[in-house]
Design a protein around this motif. Structure first.
Motif, PDB file in Angstrom:
ATOM      1  N   ARG A 121      -4.496   4.800  -1.702  1.00  0.00           N
ATOM      2  CA  ARG A 121      -4.526   4.408  -0.302  1.00  0.00           C
ATOM      3  C   ARG A 121      -5.924   4.076   0.195  1.00  0.00           C
ATOM      4  O   ARG A 121      -6.107   3.777   1.363  1.00  0.00           O
ATOM      5  CB  ARG A 121      -3.924   5.537   0.552  1.00  0.00           C
TER       6      ARG A 121
ATOM      7  N   ARG B 147       0.821  -1.201   0.000  1.00  0.00           N
ATOM      8  CA  ARG B 147       0.000   0.000   0.000  1.00  0.00           C
ATOM      9  C   ARG B 147       0.867   1.268   0.000  1.00  0.00           C
ATOM     10  O   ARG B 147       0.559   2.241  -0.677  1.00  0.00           O
ATOM     11  CB  ARG B 147      -0.918  -0.016   1.219  1.00  0.00           C
TER      12      ARG B 147
ATOM     13  N   MET C  51      -3.130  -7.108   0.169  1.00  0.00           N
ATOM     14  CA  MET C  51      -4.400  -6.852   0.845  1.00  0.00           C
ATOM     15  C   MET C  51      -5.381  -7.999   0.626  1.00  0.00           C
ATOM     16  O   MET C  51      -6.085  -8.426   1.552  1.00  0.00           O
ATOM     17  CB  MET C  51      -5.002  -5.535   0.346  1.00  0.00           C
TER      18      MET C  51
END
Length: 340
Positions: free
Chosen positions: A96, A83, A230
């Motif tokens: 983000r 990220r 993620m």
């Protein structure tokens, strides 16, 4: 197997790639060499999985929980670093932001499939030989293409049909060998049930791969595909919840009973998942998916060899022949497309 993921979010079978920063032509050759050695090492790490499962002294689902739990730390680091890197790229407005609801749901469903795969595979491994388990678990790739044929109307090629015949013939040979040896030892139902659970694990892993492929691509309303880190974090978390829920509901032993058992589940999380699957994901950015998929079949050799060395599980001639058919079928079914 299955081998072979949930520190891995991108399956080697589909040519998905890790987001990477462009490099010069001079660096590319070196990176490809590094990627090749990375995927060889990944196969060696993943090959330890069935042996470590045998050393674990908790239930099958609890083993899956600890396996995912100990992979969470490296996965959090991966997601955070990914990220931050995305936020620093030019034109990365909104990089983000968190995952969309669709992306989160797909990643969570992928994790549930993976958790179910672990429960089935670990349960099957307790009832059948290591060779049978790892060979049957690698049917996942063939099932993915079958699902694409049946549900997505993707017309099968002649090569795929040949792959299906070889893989399914090998599967029948392995299961029939288990039935014969099980009948001779009075464990017919147990042996066949173990093989069936490993085939079910391959089916669940196929669902994991298909869902992962969807979550790693940009969808309607999504600014960009969900990053591997993620997606892996979400999938690992949901898979761990499923595993611990199943373990509690079925009354399994939850806490490792010895230092050996604790080290086994830590090894599953750090060696098989975080290291093995992570290196395979890295390699996907630099090498053709077909090459990576074939190299990852080394995990079968590693798993069977370690089981023979440590537990005296030498596969019979029928299992060896069936295994060759399964491996040939899986290798034929693997796509030849290049990672891009």
């Amino acid at each position: 197997m299955s081998p072979p993921p949930a520190a891995v979010v991108v399956s080697p079978s589909f040519g998905e790639v890790v987001d990477s920063v462009p490099v010069t032509t001079t660096d590319e050759a070196q990176l490809r060499r590094q990627a090749f050695f990375a995927v060889v090492f990944a196969a060696l790490c993943i090959g330890f999985s069935p042996v470590l499962v045998r050393y674990a002294d908790v239930g099958p689902a609890a083993t899956g929980f600890w396996r995912l739990f100990f992979a969470l730390g490296p996965t959090v680091v991966w997601a955070f670093a990914e990220r931050r890197a995305a936020g620093r790229r030019p034109g990365a407005a909104g990089a983000r932001r968190g995952p969309s609801a669709r992306q989160f749901l797909l990643a969570a469903i992928a994790g549930l499939f993976f958790g179910a795969d672990l429960v089935a595979f670990h349960s099957g491994l307790a009832r059948t030989s290591t060779a049978n388990a790892v060979l049957l678990g690698n049917l996942a790739v063939v099932f993915v293409f079958v699902f694409g044929w049946v549900f997505l109307r993707e017309r099968p090629t002649r090569g795929l049909l040949i792959a299906l015949v070889m893989a399914l013939s090998g599967t029948l040979l392995i299961i029939s060998s288990s039935a014969v040896s099980g009948a001779a030892s009075g464990r017919y139902a147990v042996s066949v049930a173990g093989d069936a659970l490993c085939v079910a694990a391959a089916l669940f892993y196929a669902g994991y791969m298909l869902t992962t492929r969807a979550v790693r691509r940009a969808g309607t309303g999504d600014a960009a595909p969900l990053g591997g880190g993620m997606a892996s974090l979400i999938a690992t978390s949901s898979g761990a919840v499923l595993c611990i829920g199943w373990a509690v509901a079925t009354g399994e032993v939850l806490i490792p009973q010895s230092l050996q058992g604790l080290l086994a589940v830590i090894g599953l999380g750090l060696i098989a998942h975080a290291t093995g699957q992570g290196l395979a994901t890295f390699a996907l950015g630099r090498l053709p998916a077909g090459l990576i998929s074939v190299v990852l079949l080394l995990q079968i050799v590693v798993g069977v060899a370690l089981a023979a060395l440590l537990f005296g599980e030498v596969p019979s001639l029928a299992v060896f022949a069936g295994g060759m058919l399964v491996v040939a079928g899986v290798a034929t079914a693997r796509p030849n497309g290049r990672a891009a």
